[in-house]
Design an enzyme around this catalytic site. Structure first.
Site, PDB file in Angstrom:
ATOM      1  CG  ASP A 116      43.367  96.771  50.410  1.00 58.05           C
ATOM      2  OD1 ASP A 116      43.657  96.321  49.237  1.00 58.05           O
ATOM      3  OD2 ASP A 116      43.120  96.287  51.529  1.00 58.05           O
ATOM      4  CG  HIS A 118      43.773  91.210  48.986  1.00 64.88           C
ATOM      5  ND1 HIS A 118      43.774  89.990  50.227  1.00 64.88           N
ATOM      6  CD2 HIS A 118      43.850  92.313  49.409  1.00 64.88           C
ATOM      7  CE1 HIS A 118      43.889  91.310  51.521  1.00 64.88           C
ATOM      8  NE2 HIS A 118      44.312  92.335  50.812  1.00 64.88           N
ATOM      9  CB  ILE A 158      44.659  85.744  51.913  1.00 59.38           C
ATOM     10  CG1 ILE A 158      45.155  86.782  51.402  1.00 59.38           C
ATOM     11  CG2 ILE A 158      45.844  84.402  51.184  1.00 59.38           C
ATOM     12  CD1 ILE A 158      46.357  87.177  52.456  1.00 59.38           C
ATOM     13  N   GLY A 187      42.787  91.065  56.100  1.00 63.24           N
ATOM     14  CA  GLY A 187      42.517  90.930  57.111  1.00 63.24           C
ATOM     15  C   GLY A 187      41.837  91.727  57.642  1.00 63.24           C
TER      16      GLY A 187
END
Length: 294
Positions: free
Chosen positions: A192, A197, A212, A215
């Site tokens: 990803d 991120h 961040i 998830g």
């Protein structure tokens, strides 16, 4: 409009190769925080290919198998979708396990978009992917809800609002799980590559003061914790798991996990312990089957 609902929902399914080996499995588990303590047999089963009972594979690995960053995230390659990654958040995830994942395989993913919902200020792309094993039979089916800010208001169906609220009682188990400041950088190696991120400028453009955590990393960490504490590390027992991503989590924070045992498995929530229990995961459930034969 960057999302052409008719075009994307009527597009034929996308087939893609998903090839992985035990190195990718071990790296994925390390990105979830596995391997601490480093000599603990319960941790080595996730990160050591020579473990006496074989390398364990969490079912959540299935959504990143083959380095795609998520079995279903081929949505960005589908016709009718042209969106800014900075406007995208992962709203929710569901994984149905058909059979245990092998530590290595040459599989195939089949991805489609059955619906795009209009939430007013945002659109939600519902994406469904099935990961097939080498024999052509399903390993997992996963659905994710991709929340795209600023793309709602097109007059479409709002969709159902299915909730799995936690029981109104004290949890049966509370765990505090520390994370690494570089955890998002590790998890990106699963495929990803969203700069949200890793890149501070992208994070600021999205409204955050720093990058961040994914998830799916928070969710995978929670699934591993429940598997270890309540299922004796028996990854093959998990038949289904799901969550709603309720808020952001920053690498380096402590994830506070609350778990309730229920008649259909386990309900759980996760919060950021460092930020007054700000919600991270809600509406989460893990459904186990019977113990695997020893």
């Amino acid at each position: 409009m960057p999302i052409d609902v008719e075009k994307v929902t009527s597009a034929p399914p996308v087939r893609a190769a998903a090839v992985w080996d035990d190195r990718e499995v071990r790296l994925y588990h390390l990105a979830l925080g596995a391997g601490v303590p480093e000599a603990d047999p319960a941790e080595l089963r996730y990160v050591y290919e020579g473990h006496e009972r074989g390398l364990h594979v969490l079912p959540t690995f299935g959504v990143v198998a083959g380095g795609s960053g998520g079995v279903g995230f081929q949505v960005f390659d589908l016709p009718g979708v042209d969106i800014d990654l900075a406007a995208v958040l992962h709203g929710g995830q569901e994984i149905i396990v058909h059979r245990p994942l092998p530590a290595a395989a040459r599989g195939t993913t089949i991805t489609r978009v059955p619906a795009v919902y209009d939430k007013g200020k945002a659109a939600v792309i519902v994406q469904e992917s099935t990961l097939l094993g080498e024999d052509g039979e399903p390993l997992i089916t996963q659905r994710n809800h991709i929340f795209v800010r600023g793309e709602g208001g097109f007059g479409g169906d709002r969709g159902l609002s299915e909730r799995l609220r936690a029981p109104d009682r004290e949890p049966d188990l509370v765990l505090e799980i520390p994370t690494l400041r570089q955890q998002a950088l590790l998890y990106r190696l699963a495929g990803d590559w969203n700069p949200l991120h890793a890149d501070p400028a992208t994070a600021r453009r999205a409204g955050y003061d720093r990058p961040i955590l994914h998830g799916l990393c928070s969710f995978g960490t929670a699934v591993k914790a429940v598997t270890d504490r309540l299922l004796d590390g028996d990854v093959a027992r998990i038949t289904e798991c799901r969550t709603r991503f309720a808020g952001v989590f920053f690498p380096g924070e402590t994830l506070r996990l609350r778990v309730w045992e229920t008649g259909d498995g386990y309900r759980l929530t996760a919060t950021a312990a460092d930020r007054d229990d700000a919600p991270v995961l809600t509406d989460a459930r893990i459904s186990p089957g019977p113990p695997s034969p020893r």
